[in-house]
Motif scaffolding. Structure first.
Motif, mmCIF file in Angstrom:
data_model
loop_
_atom_site.group_PDB
_atom_site.id
_atom_site.type_symbol
_atom_site.label_atom_id
_atom_site.label_comp_id
_atom_site.label_asym_id
_atom_site.label_seq_id
_atom_site.Cartn_x
_atom_site.Cartn_y
_atom_site.Cartn_z
ATOM 1 N N ARG A 136 0.860 -1.196 0.000
ATOM 2 C CA ARG A 136 0.000 0.000 0.000
ATOM 3 C C ARG A 136 0.890 1.238 0.000
ATOM 4 N NH1 ARG A 136 -3.430 -0.100 5.079
ATOM 5 N NH2 ARG A 136 -1.655 -1.229 5.977
ATOM 6 N N PHE A 137 0.425 2.292 -0.662
ATOM 7 C CA PHE A 137 1.290 3.438 -0.906
ATOM 8 C C PHE A 137 0.641 4.760 -0.503
ATOM 9 C CE2 PHE A 137 2.211 0.153 -4.093
ATOM 10 C CZ PHE A 137 3.534 -0.100 -3.794
ATOM 11 N N GLU A 138 1.506 5.671 -0.077
ATOM 12 C CA GLU A 138 1.107 7.049 0.211
ATOM 13 C C GLU A 138 2.047 7.965 -0.574
ATOM 14 O OE1 GLU A 138 -0.804 10.315 2.284
ATOM 15 O OE2 GLU A 138 -1.337 8.202 2.135
ATOM 16 N N ILE A 139 1.506 8.792 -1.483
ATOM 17 C CA ILE A 139 2.347 9.670 -2.304
ATOM 18 C C ILE A 139 2.767 10.887 -1.484
ATOM 19 C CG2 ILE A 139 2.412 11.132 -4.358
ATOM 20 C CD1 ILE A 139 0.420 9.216 -5.654
ATOM 21 N N ILE A 140 4.082 11.125 -1.421
ATOM 22 C CA ILE A 140 4.612 12.217 -0.589
ATOM 23 C C ILE A 140 5.424 13.233 -1.411
ATOM 24 C CG2 ILE A 140 4.507 11.064 1.629
ATOM 25 C CD1 ILE A 140 7.695 11.026 -0.473
ATOM 26 N N ASN A 141 5.633 12.945 -2.699
ATOM 27 C CA ASN A 141 6.293 13.852 -3.664
ATOM 28 C C ASN A 141 7.787 14.040 -3.455
ATOM 29 O OD1 ASN A 141 3.987 14.590 -5.343
ATOM 30 N ND2 ASN A 141 3.215 15.602 -3.515
ATOM 31 N N THR A 142 8.207 14.472 -2.284
ATOM 32 C CA THR A 142 9.622 14.801 -2.067
ATOM 33 C C THR A 142 10.111 14.235 -0.736
ATOM 34 O OG1 THR A 142 9.114 16.867 -0.929
ATOM 35 C CG2 THR A 142 9.343 16.972 -3.335
ATOM 36 N N LEU A 143 11.415 14.389 -0.508
ATOM 37 C CA LEU A 143 12.012 13.948 0.754
ATOM 38 C C LEU A 143 11.392 14.683 1.935
ATOM 39 C CD1 LEU A 143 14.171 12.101 1.957
ATOM 40 C CD2 LEU A 143 15.877 13.857 1.470
ATOM 41 N N ASP A 144 11.126 15.959 1.780
ATOM 42 C CA ASP A 144 10.457 16.713 2.849
ATOM 43 C C ASP A 144 9.064 16.137 3.128
ATOM 44 O OD1 ASP A 144 12.591 18.418 3.210
ATOM 45 O OD2 ASP A 144 11.794 19.990 1.903
ATOM 46 N N GLY A 145 8.383 15.733 2.061
ATOM 47 C CA GLY A 145 7.077 15.115 2.229
ATOM 48 C C GLY A 145 7.157 13.803 2.982
ATOM 49 N N ALA A 146 8.245 13.068 2.762
ATOM 50 C CA ALA A 146 8.444 11.815 3.487
ATOM 51 C C ALA A 146 8.667 12.070 4.972
ATOM 52 C CB ALA A 146 9.631 11.053 2.905
ATOM 53 N N VAL A 147 9.430 13.103 5.289
ATOM 54 C CA VAL A 147 9.644 13.472 6.695
ATOM 55 C C VAL A 147 8.300 13.755 7.366
ATOM 56 C CG1 VAL A 147 10.601 15.231 8.233
ATOM 57 C CG2 VAL A 147 11.987 14.327 6.355
ATOM 58 N N ASP A 148 7.455 14.517 6.686
ATOM 59 C CA ASP A 148 6.143 14.855 7.247
ATOM 60 C C ASP A 148 5.293 13.604 7.440
ATOM 61 O OD1 ASP A 148 6.873 17.510 7.188
ATOM 62 O OD2 ASP A 148 5.821 17.951 5.304
ATOM 63 N N ALA A 149 5.285 12.720 6.438
ATOM 64 C CA ALA A 149 4.414 11.542 6.484
ATOM 65 C C ALA A 149 4.853 10.551 7.557
ATOM 66 C CB ALA A 149 4.395 10.862 5.116
ATOM 67 N N LEU A 150 6.164 10.310 7.660
ATOM 68 C CA LEU A 150 6.635 9.348 8.665
ATOM 69 C C LEU A 150 6.502 9.925 10.071
ATOM 70 C CD1 LEU A 150 7.530 7.715 6.234
ATOM 71 C CD2 LEU A 150 9.710 7.285 7.392
ATOM 72 N N THR A 151 6.674 11.224 10.205
ATOM 73 C CA THR A 151 6.529 11.861 11.514
ATOM 74 C C THR A 151 5.071 11.861 11.963
ATOM 75 O OG1 THR A 151 8.447 13.290 11.068
ATOM 76 C CG2 THR A 151 6.954 13.967 12.830
ATOM 77 N N ALA A 152 4.157 12.110 11.011
ATOM 78 C CA ALA A 152 2.724 12.151 11.344
ATOM 79 C C ALA A 152 2.100 10.768 11.405
ATOM 80 C CB ALA A 152 1.990 13.008 10.319
#
Length: 281
Positions: A136-152
Motif C-alpha cells: 500500500r502506498f502514500e504519495i509524498i512527492n519529495t524527501l520533505d514530504g516523506a519526513v512529514d508523512a513518517l513523523t505524522a
C-alpha cells in the motif's frame, strides 16, 4: 549554439554534470546544456521526457525501463552509474517498527507512482518473501514530504538513497532499519527519440564530455570535501559513498538489459518486455 535541456535529481551522483556546466565544457563545443533539478525523482523525470520538458534525463534504470515499455518515446543512450543504488529503508524515529520484518503489509511512502521509491518497494518485498499484492502506498512527492508523512504516521516506511537520507537519520528524524541495493546498474542517461534523431552528433558530444569527467572524477583534488559541502554530508560518509560508486562510460548491452526486463516482469513492475532496439540505442 545547440540548446539542450537535461534534468536529474539533486544528488551527489550528478555533481560531474554540474562541474562540466560550470567549467563551460559544453559551451566550448557549441552546446548550451541547461540543467533542471528534479527533487520529485524518476516518476517526474519520466513525465518530463514524455512532455518534452527535458531532452535528456539522468534517471533510475528501473523507472525509465518501466516507462519506455509503457510508451515513453525515449531511449537509454548510456549507463551512467554501474554500481547498485543502495536504498535505505527508513521509519519515523518514534515509530514502533524495529526491523524490516515489522514492515510487512504496512504503508510505503513514495514520491509518485513509477518512481524508484515505488518500484524498489516491490524489489524489497520480493527479497523478504512478502506478497507484493498487499503493498500500500502514500504519495509524498519529495524527501520533505516523506519526513512529514513518517513523523505524522500517515505512512510507515520510506525507501530513499542511503547517503542522501543519512543526515535525516543523524538528526534523529528517521531510523534506518535496513538497506536494499538495486540488482542492476543504478542510473542511465535517457534521451527523447526526437532529439536522438535530430541531434545525434550533439548527444554524442554530450556523452563524450560527461564520460571524460566521470572517468577521472574520483581523482579531482578535494572532491570529497566539495561533495560533503554541496550535499550537506559528513566527509566520512562521502568517502564511503565514493568507494562504493562506479560511474560508467559504456552503452547499454542487450544481455544485461534483457535480463533487467525479465526481472521487472517477474516483479510485475512491467506487464511485457520489448525488443532491446526499442529500449536502448
Amino acid at each position: 549554439m545547440k540548446n539542450l535541456k537535461i534534468a536529474g535529481v539533486p544528488e551527489h551522483f550528478n555533481l560531474p554534470w554540474h562541474l562540466c556546466i560550470e567549467n563551460g565544457d559544453f559551451v566550448k563545443h557549441d552546446i548550451a546544456l541547461e540543467w533542471t533539478d528534479v527533487p520529485e525523482g524518476t516518476g517526474k523525470l519520466c513525465q518530463m521526457l514524455r512532455d518534452g520538458e527535458t531532452d535528456i534525463a539522468v534517471i533510475l534504470t528501473e523507472g525509465i525501463i518501466k516507462d519506455i515499455v509503457a510508451g515513453n518515446t525515449s531511449k537509454i543512450a548510456q549507463i551512467y552509474v554501474q554500481s547498485p543504488l543502495i536504498w535505505g529503508i527508513h521509519v519515523g524515529a518514534k515509530s514502533p517498527f524495529e526491523t524490516i520484518d515489522d514492515l510487512e503489509n504496512k504503508i510505503v511512502a513514495i514520491s509518485r507512482y513509477g518512481s524508484g521509491s515505488h518500484l524498489m518497494a516491490f524489489v524489497n518485498a520480493e527479497n523478504e518473501g512478502w506478497d507484493t499484492a498487499n503493498l500500500r502506498f502514500e504519495i509524498i512527492n519529495t524527501l520533505d514530504g516523506a519526513v512529514d508523512a513518517l513523523t505524522a504516521g500517515t505512512a510507515d516506511y520510506f525507501m530513499w538513497e542511503h547517503f542522501m537520507t543519512k543526515p535525516i537519520v543523524d538528526k534523529g528524524i528517521f531510523r534506518r532499519v535496513g538497506d536494499c541495493p538495486t540488482p542492476w546498474p543504478s542510473f542511465v542517461i535517457a534521451v527523447r527519440n526526437e532529439v536522438l534523431e535530430n541531434d545525434p552528433e550533439a548527444i554524442e558530444k554530450v556523452l563524450e564530455i560527461i564520460n571524460s569527467k566521470t572517468s577521472t572524477f574520483k581523482q579531482i583534488p578535494g572532491i570529497d570535501s566539495q561533495l560533503a559541502e554541496r550535499y550537506n554530508q559528513k566527509q566520512d560518509d562521502i568517502n564511503e559513498w565514493l568507494n562504493l560508486t562506479r560511474w560508467s562510460q559504456t552503452k547499454p548491452d542487450k544481455i544485461t538489459f534483457d535480463k533487467i526486463q525479465e526481472q521487472l516482469l517477474d516483479l510485475s513492475i512491467i506487464n511485457n518486455t520489448i525488443p532491446f532496439e526499442s529500449l536502448a540505442t
